[in-house]
Design a protein around this motif. Structure first.
Motif, PDB file in Angstrom:
ATOM      1  N   LEU A   1       4.157  -1.049   2.395  1.00 33.83           N
ATOM      2  CA  LEU A   1       3.008  -0.220   2.766  1.00 33.83           C
ATOM      3  C   LEU A   1       3.054   1.158   2.129  1.00 33.83           C
ATOM      4  O   LEU A   1       2.092   1.923   2.230  1.00 33.83           O
ATOM      5  CB  LEU A   1       2.928  -0.091   4.290  1.00 33.83           C
ATOM      6  CG  LEU A   1       2.844  -1.411   5.060  1.00 33.83           C
ATOM      7  CD1 LEU A   1       2.803  -1.159   6.547  1.00 33.83           C
ATOM      8  CD2 LEU A   1       1.640  -2.215   4.609  1.00 33.83           C
TER       9      LEU A   1
ATOM     10  N   ASN B   1      -0.458   3.263   2.926  1.00 31.59           N
ATOM     11  CA  ASN B   1      -0.734   3.586   4.320  1.00 31.59           C
ATOM     12  C   ASN B   1       0.188   4.670   4.856  1.00 31.59           C
ATOM     13  O   ASN B   1       1.349   4.750   4.462  1.00 31.59           O
ATOM     14  CB  ASN B   1      -0.521   2.350   5.211  1.00 31.59           C
ATOM     15  CG  ASN B   1      -1.476   1.252   4.899  1.00 31.59           C
ATOM     16  OD1 ASN B   1      -1.151   0.340   4.161  1.00 31.59           O
ATOM     17  ND2 ASN B   1      -2.666   1.321   5.454  1.00 31.59           N
TER      18      ASN B   1
ATOM     19  N   ASN C   1      -8.546   4.339  10.616  1.00 30.95           N
ATOM     20  CA  ASN C   1      -8.911   3.764   9.320  1.00 30.95           C
ATOM     21  C   ASN C   1      -9.217   4.843   8.290  1.00 30.95           C
ATOM     22  O   ASN C   1      -8.854   4.704   7.116  1.00 30.95           O
ATOM     23  CB  ASN C   1     -10.095   2.811   9.463  1.00 30.95           C
ATOM     24  CG  ASN C   1      -9.726   1.538  10.183  1.00 30.95           C
ATOM     25  OD1 ASN C   1      -8.564   1.140  10.241  1.00 30.95           O
ATOM     26  ND2 ASN C   1     -10.716   0.892  10.761  1.00 30.95           N
TER      27      ASN C   1
ATOM     28  N   ASP D   1      -6.088   5.932   6.710  1.00 26.89           N
ATOM     29  CA  ASP D   1      -5.256   4.856   6.137  1.00 26.89           C
ATOM     30  C   ASP D   1      -4.012   4.593   6.980  1.00 26.89           C
ATOM     31  O   ASP D   1      -2.898   4.451   6.457  1.00 26.89           O
ATOM     32  CB  ASP D   1      -4.834   5.191   4.700  1.00 26.89           C
ATOM     33  CG  ASP D   1      -6.001   5.380   3.766  1.00 26.89           C
ATOM     34  OD1 ASP D   1      -7.023   4.688   3.939  1.00 26.89           O
ATOM     35  OD2 ASP D   1      -5.900   6.221   2.858  1.00 26.89           O
TER      36      ASP D   1
ATOM     37  N   ALA E   1      -1.619   2.422   9.321  1.00 26.20           N
ATOM     38  CA  ALA E   1      -1.166   1.137   9.853  1.00 26.20           C
ATOM     39  C   ALA E   1      -0.271   1.480  11.036  1.00 26.20           C
ATOM     40  O   ALA E   1       0.633   2.301  10.915  1.00 26.20           O
ATOM     41  CB  ALA E   1      -0.387   0.359   8.807  1.00 26.20           C
TER      42      ALA E   1
ATOM     43  N   LYS F   1       2.744   8.417   3.515  1.00 21.43           N
ATOM     44  CA  LYS F   1       2.542   7.426   2.459  1.00 21.43           C
ATOM     45  C   LYS F   1       3.742   7.344   1.520  1.00 21.43           C
ATOM     46  O   LYS F   1       3.952   6.330   0.875  1.00 21.43           O
ATOM     47  CB  LYS F   1       1.268   7.734   1.666  1.00 21.43           C
ATOM     48  CG  LYS F   1       0.002   7.400   2.429  1.00 21.43           C
ATOM     49  CD  LYS F   1      -1.219   7.547   1.552  1.00 21.43           C
ATOM     50  CE  LYS F   1      -2.464   7.053   2.265  1.00 21.43           C
ATOM     51  NZ  LYS F   1      -3.643   7.102   1.399  1.00 21.43           N
TER      52      LYS F   1
END
Length: 141
Positions: A28, A32, A58, A61, A63, A108
């Motif tokens: 990820l 994300n 969302n 981004d 998760a 991220k």
């Protein structure tokens, strides 16, 4: 013919992405931000909080993963292996025996950006929105 080949390659790349089996959170990275919540008995409450803020999650981004005992809930669309929980616990040094929740925000880039004892999405969103990468994303949206 050229368009058919391009479509075929595009279809294969989408299918390959869907077939990812998460054994840890590294796939990820750069796609994300991740929220990991380890909880003793608040899984349903936390799940409801995430559901109520789906749009905001969302947009950023995010998760999310809720771990309770050996079970895991997530908004991740792919498959998760049985070893995912133990690998997250080991990698991020989470003590699942503690009588309180633990919340991690992972950027991220894969680094832990913020930790807390309870989930507060307003504070979390504020932390994320102050990040340089998020600032750039907001400018382009």
């Amino acid at each position: 013919m050229k368009y058919i080949i391009c479509f075929f390659i595009f279809s294969l790349s989408i299918q390959a992405k869907e077939l990812v089996m998460l054994t840890d959170l590294s796939p990820l990275r750069w796609e994300n931000r991740i929220i990991v919540v380890s909880t003793i008995n608040n899984q349903d409450r936390i799940f409801n909080i995430f559901e109520q803020h789906e749009t905001e999650l969302n947009e950023r981004d995010i998760a999310w993963f809720i771990m309770q005992n050996d079970t895991i809930s997530s908004n991740f669309n792919g498959n998760m292996t049985d070893s995912l929980v133990s690998n997250i616990v080991k990698h991020y040094k989470i003590n699942t025996q503690v009588e309180q929740d633990k919340v991690l925000l992972i950027g991220k880039d894969g680094a832990i950006k913020w930790t807390a004892q309870h989930l507060d999405l307003a504070v979390l969103f504020s932390e994320i929105d102050a990040m340089p990468m998020r600032q750039a994303e907001m400018r382009t949206q």
